[in-house]
Write a protein that holds these residues in place. Sequence first.
Motif, PDB file in Angstrom:
ATOM      1  N   ILE A 277       0.840  -1.200   0.000  1.00 26.34           N
ATOM      2  CA  ILE A 277       0.000   0.000   0.000  1.00 26.34           C
ATOM      3  C   ILE A 277       0.877   1.253   0.000  1.00 26.34           C
ATOM      4  N   ARG A 278       1.979   1.211   0.738  1.00 26.53           N
ATOM      5  CA  ARG A 278       2.871   2.377   0.823  1.00 26.53           C
ATOM      6  C   ARG A 278       3.404   2.790  -0.546  1.00 26.53           C
ATOM      7  N   GLY A 279       3.691   1.851  -1.405  1.00 31.52           N
ATOM      8  CA  GLY A 279       4.269   2.198  -2.706  1.00 31.52           C
ATOM      9  C   GLY A 279       3.260   2.442  -3.801  1.00 31.52           C
ATOM     10  N   ALA A 280       1.976   2.290  -3.515  1.00 32.47           N
ATOM     11  CA  ALA A 280       0.953   2.365  -4.556  1.00 32.47           C
ATOM     12  C   ALA A 280       0.597   3.805  -4.923  1.00 32.47           C
ATOM     13  N   VAL A 281       0.136   3.954  -6.147  1.00 28.69           N
ATOM     14  CA  VAL A 281      -0.439   5.232  -6.570  1.00 28.69           C
ATOM     15  C   VAL A 281      -1.685   5.513  -5.733  1.00 28.69           C
ATOM     16  N   ALA A 282      -2.491   4.488  -5.533  1.00 34.90           N
ATOM     17  CA  ALA A 282      -3.678   4.588  -4.685  1.00 34.90           C
ATOM     18  C   ALA A 282      -4.123   3.197  -4.285  1.00 34.90           C
ATOM     19  N   ALA A 283      -4.859   3.116  -3.193  1.00 38.36           N
ATOM     20  CA  ALA A 283      -5.463   1.866  -2.752  1.00 38.36           C
ATOM     21  C   ALA A 283      -6.896   1.820  -3.269  1.00 38.36           C
ATOM     22  N   LEU A 284      -7.291   0.687  -3.828  1.00 41.36           N
ATOM     23  CA  LEU A 284      -8.589   0.541  -4.478  1.00 41.36           C
ATOM     24  C   LEU A 284      -9.618  -0.052  -3.523  1.00 41.36           C
ATOM     25  N   VAL A 285     -10.783   0.568  -3.468  1.00 39.50           N
ATOM     26  CA  VAL A 285     -11.882   0.110  -2.614  1.00 39.50           C
ATOM     27  C   VAL A 285     -13.168   0.219  -3.433  1.00 39.50           C
ATOM     28  N   SER A 286     -14.026  -0.776  -3.339  1.00 34.49           N
ATOM     29  CA  SER A 286     -15.270  -0.732  -4.119  1.00 34.49           C
ATOM     30  C   SER A 286     -16.440  -1.298  -3.332  1.00 34.49           C
ATOM     31  N   ILE A 287     -17.613  -0.733  -3.586  1.00 32.91           N
ATOM     32  CA  ILE A 287     -18.884  -1.226  -3.057  1.00 32.91           C
ATOM     33  C   ILE A 287     -19.896  -1.150  -4.199  1.00 32.91           C
ATOM     34  N   VAL A 288     -20.515  -2.267  -4.524  1.00 36.99           N
ATOM     35  CA  VAL A 288     -21.523  -2.265  -5.586  1.00 36.99           C
ATOM     36  C   VAL A 288     -22.761  -1.516  -5.092  1.00 36.99           C
ATOM     37  N   PRO A 289     -23.251  -0.540  -5.862  1.00 32.96           N
ATOM     38  CA  PRO A 289     -24.425   0.222  -5.404  1.00 32.96           C
ATOM     39  C   PRO A 289     -25.713  -0.578  -5.485  1.00 32.96           C
ATOM     40  N   GLY A 290     -26.594  -0.298  -4.522  1.00 27.46           N
ATOM     41  CA  GLY A 290     -27.950  -0.799  -4.591  1.00 27.46           C
ATOM     42  C   GLY A 290     -28.166  -2.238  -4.209  1.00 27.46           C
ATOM     43  N   ILE A 291     -27.201  -2.874  -3.556  1.00 29.64           N
ATOM     44  CA  ILE A 291     -27.399  -4.277  -3.177  1.00 29.64           C
ATOM     45  C   ILE A 291     -27.431  -4.456  -1.659  1.00 29.64           C
ATOM     46  N   GLY A 292     -27.524  -3.350  -0.929  1.00 27.49           N
ATOM     47  CA  GLY A 292     -27.672  -3.453   0.515  1.00 27.49           C
ATOM     48  C   GLY A 292     -26.422  -3.165   1.315  1.00 27.49           C
ATOM     49  N   TYR A 293     -25.330  -2.752   0.644  1.00 26.66           N
ATOM     50  CA  TYR A 293     -24.095  -2.480   1.364  1.00 26.66           C
ATOM     51  C   TYR A 293     -23.677  -1.010   1.286  1.00 26.66           C
ATOM     52  N   ASP A 294     -24.618  -0.142   0.973  1.00 27.80           N
ATOM     53  CA  ASP A 294     -24.274   1.269   0.865  1.00 27.80           C
ATOM     54  C   ASP A 294     -23.790   1.864   2.186  1.00 27.80           C
ATOM     55  N   PHE A 295     -24.100   1.195   3.297  1.00 27.98           N
ATOM     56  CA  PHE A 295     -23.682   1.696   4.618  1.00 27.98           C
ATOM     57  C   PHE A 295     -22.243   1.331   4.968  1.00 27.98           C
ATOM     58  N   ILE A 307      -1.476   4.794   6.275  1.00 25.00           N
ATOM     59  CA  ILE A 307      -0.179   4.857   5.592  1.00 25.00           C
ATOM     60  C   ILE A 307      -0.022   6.185   4.859  1.00 25.00           C
ATOM     61  N   GLY A 308      -1.138   6.857   4.625  1.00 25.56           N
ATOM     62  CA  GLY A 308      -1.099   8.126   3.911  1.00 25.56           C
ATOM     63  C   GLY A 308      -1.280   7.994   2.417  1.00 25.56           C
ATOM     64  N   THR A 309      -1.552   6.788   1.946  1.00 25.43           N
ATOM     65  CA  THR A 309      -1.783   6.546   0.525  1.00 25.43           C
ATOM     66  C   THR A 309      -3.223   6.912   0.184  1.00 25.43           C
ATOM     67  N   PRO A 310      -3.460   7.633  -0.924  1.00 25.87           N
ATOM     68  CA  PRO A 310      -4.836   7.993  -1.257  1.00 25.87           C
ATOM     69  C   PRO A 310      -5.688   6.783  -1.602  1.00 25.87           C
ATOM     70  N   VAL A 311      -6.971   6.910  -1.343  1.00 25.03           N
ATOM     71  CA  VAL A 311      -7.948   5.872  -1.647  1.00 25.03           C
ATOM     72  C   VAL A 311      -8.675   6.239  -2.938  1.00 25.03           C
ATOM     73  N   LEU A 312      -8.850   5.258  -3.800  1.00 26.43           N
ATOM     74  CA  LEU A 312      -9.745   5.411  -4.946  1.00 26.43           C
ATOM     75  C   LEU A 312     -10.962   4.558  -4.634  1.00 26.43           C
ATOM     76  N   PHE A 313     -12.052   5.209  -4.269  1.00 26.46           N
ATOM     77  CA  PHE A 313     -13.271   4.520  -3.853  1.00 26.46           C
ATOM     78  C   PHE A 313     -14.285   4.561  -4.981  1.00 26.46           C
ATOM     79  N   ALA A 314     -14.734   3.398  -5.415  1.00 28.81           N
ATOM     80  CA  ALA A 314     -15.773   3.304  -6.436  1.00 28.81           C
ATOM     81  C   ALA A 314     -17.048   2.800  -5.788  1.00 28.81           C
ATOM     82  N   GLY A 315     -18.092   3.624  -5.801  1.00 21.10           N
ATOM     83  CA  GLY A 315     -19.340   3.192  -5.199  1.00 21.10           C
ATOM     84  C   GLY A 315     -20.020   4.299  -4.423  1.00 21.10           C
TER      85      GLY A 315
END
Length: 405
Positions: A277-295, A307-315
């Motif tokens: 994670i420290r060496g990455a451009v960004a850490a990837l995180v995803s949640i599929v919309p509309g299936i009950g996990y929006d929380f 670590i201070g690495t930016p997050v790329l969150f899709a969802g």
Amino acid sequence: MSRPMRALIASRLFPPEVSAGAFRLGALGRALARRGAEVTVLTTRPPKHAPAVADPPGVAVRRWPVLRDRGGNVRGYIQYLSFDVPLIFRLMGRRFDVAVAEAPPTTGLVVLIVAWLKRRPVVYYAADVWTDGVVSMAAPRPVISVIRGLERAVLRGSRGIISVSDEVTARLIELGADPARVTTVGNGIDTAVFAPDVERATDDQYFVYTGTMSEWQQPDIFVRALALIADEHPNVKLRFFGQGSVQSALRSLAEEIVPGRVSFGGVVSPTASAAWIRGAVAALVSIVPGIGYDFAKPTKTYAAAAIGTPVLFAGPGAGAELVRSAELGVAVEFTPEAVADAMRALLAEMTDGRTESRRAERAGWAAEHASLDAVAARVSAVVSQVALARAGKLNKASGASSRPE
């Protein structure tokens, strides 16, 4: 109680397994031991790929063989039962003042029944809402009804309920939990392991995904996004660490549309995960919309922030709002095109130095708001209060001020 409190933790997940649940309960065991409690953990024998780590000091860990799927997970009804059924007898032979149970609800129900027979209170650690999970997987209606009934029974029977977010708390109350018994403690990460000063694993340009690869995350969106920028950035890669039910399909897709640009490193230790994670451009995180996990607010968001690495969150939902409000990175719609645009922007930020200039700020936010030890201390306080409340009732009933049991 004049003697040390006897606390028992029952969970299929515990270190050295690499999962958010294992990390939470390992930290809780340490926190209870620091309070002077006698802590026993009833858990599973770890899979072969689990890293070698010592049990927490002051915590007696008792392991039992279980059935695992091909990925080494205790995931599936048969696998859960292989832990839950022996747990009945393991619990009957133990003395405890308070029991802590984590999901699935079948485990919670087993602990609740045995604790009721022993007249001991239970604290249920609700890091997730299982009813929403089975709904999101389009399970048959009878299965959903059974899980909902089990979850409601556990919530109503537990003397204390631990929730990881306000959103989860709201869902638990909708399912029948008594609001007075629910304590929202937040989520956290081990900031001693996930820290901005760890050494990077490599100097290559890559985005990293760590943890579970499942239906409700559908991380194939990142592979599809990479395909859209592959010609513009011929040296950029994706690195996946972890496992999950969609991993095989993910491999096939990667070989089909971006051959040689996506690697799968399997399950790695927290230390190795932090280095990647420290060496990455960004850490990837995803949640599929509309299936009950929006929380959901996935733990991998906190790991990257620490670590201070930016997050790329899709969802959508709470996870996206967390990334935006705390300025932990970029949150975009769940489409390959939106993710590809975010990848371009984050690559530019790494090149011009903005990523590194924000590292200390992001890590500072995590140290203040997402320390796993701080979360565990709050949980251990709830467990102690539940145990002491029961002891106080017994003492009052017997007319004694304090008497060892």
